[in-house]
Design an enzyme around this catalytic site. Structure first.
Site, PDB file in Angstrom:
ATOM      1  N   ARG A   1      52.305  39.023  24.961  1.00 37.08           N
ATOM      2  CA  ARG A   1      52.198  39.058  26.430  1.00 37.08           C
ATOM      3  C   ARG A   1      53.612  39.101  26.978  1.00 37.08           C
ATOM      4  O   ARG A   1      54.418  38.197  26.728  1.00 37.08           O
ATOM      5  CB  ARG A   1      51.438  37.839  26.960  1.00 37.08           C
ATOM      6  CG  ARG A   1      51.525  37.711  28.468  1.00 37.08           C
ATOM      7  CD  ARG A   1      50.565  36.705  29.058  1.00 37.08           C
ATOM      8  NE  ARG A   1      49.214  37.220  29.088  1.00 37.08           N
ATOM      9  CZ  ARG A   1      48.259  36.790  29.936  1.00 37.08           C
ATOM     10  NH1 ARG A   1      48.523  35.844  30.805  1.00 37.08           N
ATOM     11  NH2 ARG A   1      47.049  37.295  29.895  1.00 37.08           N
TER      12      ARG A   1
ATOM     13  N   HIS B   1      46.354  45.760  30.672  1.00 35.44           N
ATOM     14  CA  HIS B   1      45.749  44.547  30.088  1.00 35.44           C
ATOM     15  C   HIS B   1      44.461  44.967  29.354  1.00 35.44           C
ATOM     16  O   HIS B   1      43.352  44.641  29.773  1.00 35.44           O
ATOM     17  CB  HIS B   1      45.442  43.555  31.209  1.00 35.44           C
ATOM     18  CG  HIS B   1      45.135  42.157  30.765  1.00 35.44           C
ATOM     19  ND1 HIS B   1      45.224  41.740  29.444  1.00 35.44           N
ATOM     20  CD2 HIS B   1      44.724  41.068  31.467  1.00 35.44           C
ATOM     21  CE1 HIS B   1      44.888  40.457  29.376  1.00 35.44           C
ATOM     22  NE2 HIS B   1      44.576  40.032  30.578  1.00 35.44           N
TER      23      HIS B   1
ATOM     24  N   GLN C   1      41.411  42.691  28.358  1.00 35.19           N
ATOM     25  CA  GLN C   1      40.578  42.294  29.488  1.00 35.19           C
ATOM     26  C   GLN C   1      39.569  43.398  29.835  1.00 35.19           C
ATOM     27  O   GLN C   1      38.395  43.118  30.080  1.00 35.19           O
ATOM     28  CB  GLN C   1      41.477  42.001  30.696  1.00 35.19           C
ATOM     29  CG  GLN C   1      40.720  41.535  31.918  1.00 35.19           C
ATOM     30  CD  GLN C   1      40.223  40.103  31.802  1.00 35.19           C
ATOM     31  OE1 GLN C   1      41.001  39.201  31.595  1.00 35.19           O
ATOM     32  NE2 GLN C   1      38.924  39.910  31.952  1.00 35.19           N
TER      33      GLN C   1
ATOM     34  N   ASP D   1      41.593  41.442  41.767  1.00 31.34           N
ATOM     35  CA  ASP D   1      42.575  40.682  40.989  1.00 31.34           C
ATOM     36  C   ASP D   1      43.534  40.046  41.995  1.00 31.34           C
ATOM     37  O   ASP D   1      43.526  40.411  43.181  1.00 31.34           O
ATOM     38  CB  ASP D   1      43.322  41.651  40.044  1.00 31.34           C
ATOM     39  CG  ASP D   1      44.336  40.955  39.144  1.00 31.34           C
ATOM     40  OD1 ASP D   1      44.255  39.727  38.964  1.00 31.34           O
ATOM     41  OD2 ASP D   1      45.232  41.659  38.621  1.00 31.34           O
TER      42      ASP D   1
ATOM     43  N   CYS E   1      39.244  39.119  36.697  1.00 32.59           N
ATOM     44  CA  CYS E   1      39.803  38.731  35.402  1.00 32.59           C
ATOM     45  C   CYS E   1      40.182  37.252  35.372  1.00 32.59           C
ATOM     46  O   CYS E   1      40.267  36.660  34.300  1.00 32.59           O
ATOM     47  CB  CYS E   1      41.004  39.600  35.071  1.00 32.59           C
ATOM     48  SG  CYS E   1      42.284  39.562  36.339  1.00 32.59           S
TER      49      CYS E   1
ATOM     50  N   ARG F   1      36.077  37.077  26.417  1.00 33.27           N
ATOM     51  CA  ARG F   1      37.399  37.365  25.862  1.00 33.27           C
ATOM     52  C   ARG F   1      37.425  36.972  24.386  1.00 33.27           C
ATOM     53  O   ARG F   1      37.984  37.674  23.538  1.00 33.27           O
ATOM     54  CB  ARG F   1      38.498  36.593  26.613  1.00 33.27           C
ATOM     55  CG  ARG F   1      38.679  36.949  28.089  1.00 33.27           C
ATOM     56  CD  ARG F   1      39.222  38.340  28.289  1.00 33.27           C
ATOM     57  NE  ARG F   1      40.506  38.522  27.653  1.00 33.27           N
ATOM     58  CZ  ARG F   1      41.680  38.131  28.172  1.00 33.27           C
ATOM     59  NH1 ARG F   1      41.722  37.587  29.369  1.00 33.27           N
ATOM     60  NH2 ARG F   1      42.820  38.337  27.534  1.00 33.27           N
TER      61      ARG F   1
HETATM   62  N1  NVA Z   1      47.517  41.086  37.550  1.00 35.81           N
HETATM   63  C1  NVA Z   1      47.550  39.743  37.016  1.00 35.81           C
HETATM   64  C2  NVA Z   1      46.564  39.592  35.913  1.00 35.81           C
HETATM   65  C3  NVA Z   1      46.464  38.199  35.345  1.00 35.81           C
HETATM   66  C4  NVA Z   1      45.485  38.105  34.212  1.00 35.81           C
HETATM   67  C5  NVA Z   1      48.953  39.415  36.556  1.00 35.81           C
HETATM   68  O1  NVA Z   1      49.563  40.259  35.882  1.00 35.81           O
HETATM   69  O2  NVA Z   1      49.443  38.328  36.851  1.00 35.81           O
HETATM   70  N1   CP Z   2      42.615  36.997  32.578  1.00 38.61           N
HETATM   71  C1   CP Z   2      43.663  36.511  31.892  1.00 38.61           C
HETATM   72  O1   CP Z   2      44.330  37.219  31.150  1.00 38.61           O
HETATM   73  O2   CP Z   2      43.881  35.181  32.070  1.00 38.61           O
HETATM   74  P1   CP Z   2      45.139  34.350  31.547  1.00 38.61           P
HETATM   75  O3   CP Z   2      46.339  34.815  32.340  1.00 38.61           O
HETATM   76  O4   CP Z   2      44.765  32.922  31.822  1.00 38.61           O
HETATM   77  O5   CP Z   2      45.326  34.614  30.086  1.00 38.61           O
END
Ligand code: NVA
Ligand code: CP
Length: 316
Positions: free
Chosen positions: A101, A128, A131, A231, A271, A299
């Protein structure tokens, strides 16, 4: 070496395999054999916060018989300037897979190019994919009752409306995924947050030129939608833009009124994490057609399936 950095890294028959395996792993949780990651260690390099992704991968690796090794970027030399390439080469000597990540999407591509083990994208600023496969599985579990159990077939021709920040990783990933799965995507967001020309070029290069509709009218976007998705308005790394983003995106909150303009049997997905009162109201999160916690649970099952498929793919 096979990786999962973007939705299109799996061909449709492999997507079908992932989904069918996820259904099987879910049904047989605790009783599924063989343990496909037995004797393996998978490292998780995270440069951003996470609840769902971190916990579902750690639990999933454990349930597949493997050992998860969580590495905060700043705990390893990568955080002090060791190159991505050397990190990939060194970790490949120890572990059997990398789950990453990070911010720049090119980081996961560089890890994949330099290492000799599978790399899974656990979220970048761009995509992502774990997801999106999970989201698709979550609705397909329900819709496939009308397609004789065929999960992928149940997605074909369905419409997803993505509302709010339509230039974020979730929107981009859903556009790519929807095109791969044979779905239609309608984006409803402010002009300032529509997909960039660079994204359009990427989409064309993936074989899906022009594969979405964009409107600044959220009601038009959700019309005839089977899924209404939103989101956060401030993704990780965008905190400095918070005030401006919240102001510009305010007209795009998913309210009960807006959700009611989609098909009567539409599902609401998010998500998570959610910010009730910003991108969505609490009433929509609590709506009986909101399936956000099934989505979160899945997930685990889908990522186990992705790891199992990657672990079983012959390495070259
Ligand atoms: N768009 C959000 C998704 C979190 C799972 C982010 O990147 O923070
Ligand atoms: N949806 C998602 O990826 O959640 P987290 O940021 O908690 O991993």
């Amino acid at each position: 070496m096979k990786h999962f950095l973007k939705e299109t890294d799996f061909k449709l028959h492999e997507v079908a395999e992932v989904m069918a395996l996820a259904r099987d792993l879910k049904a047989k949780r605790g009783r599924h054999t063989p343990p496909v990651l037995a004797g393996q260690t998978w490292a998780m390099i995270f440069s951003k916060s996470s609840t769902r992704t971190r916990v579902s991968f750690e639990v999933g690796i454990h349930e597949l018989g493997g050992n998860p090794l969580f590495l905060n970027r700043n705990d390893i030399q990568l955080g002090r300037g060791e190159s991505i390439e050397d990190t990939a080469r060194v970790l490949s000597r120890f572990v059997h897979g990398l789950i990453v990540r990070t911010f720049d999407h090119s980081d996961v591509e560089r890890l994949a190019a330099a290492g000799t083990v599978p790399v899974i994208n656990a979220l970048t600023d761009f995509l992502h994919p774990c997801q999106i496969y999970t989201d698709a599985f979550t609705v397909a579990e329900r819709w496939s009752k009308t397609t004789g159990g065929d999960l992928l077939a149940s997605l074909r021709g369905r419409k997803i409306a993505f509302i709010g920040d339509t230039a974020c990783n979730m929107a981009y990933s859903w556009i790519l995924g929807a095109n791969l799965f044979g779905m239609k995507v309608s984006l409803g967001g402010p002009e300032a947050f529509r997909p960039t020309p660079e994204f359009d070029a990427f989409l064309a290069q993936q074989g899906f030129a022009g594969g979405y509709e964009f409107t600044s009218d959220p009601v038009a976007a959700v019309r005839e939608a089977d899924i209404v998705y939103t989101d956060v308005w401030v993704s990780m790394g965008k905190e400095e833009e918070s005030r401006e983003r919240l102001r510009i995106m305010a007209p795009f909150q998913v309210t009960s009124d807006l959700f009611a303009k989609a098909k009567p049997d539409a599902y609401f997905l998010h998500c998570l994490p959610a910010h009730p009162g910003e991108e969505v109201t609490q009433a929509v999160l609590d709506n009986p057609r909101s399936i956000i916690f099934d989505q979160a649970e899945n997930r685990l099952h889908v990522q186990k399936a992705i790891m199992a498929v990657l672990a079983q793919t012959p390495r070259n």
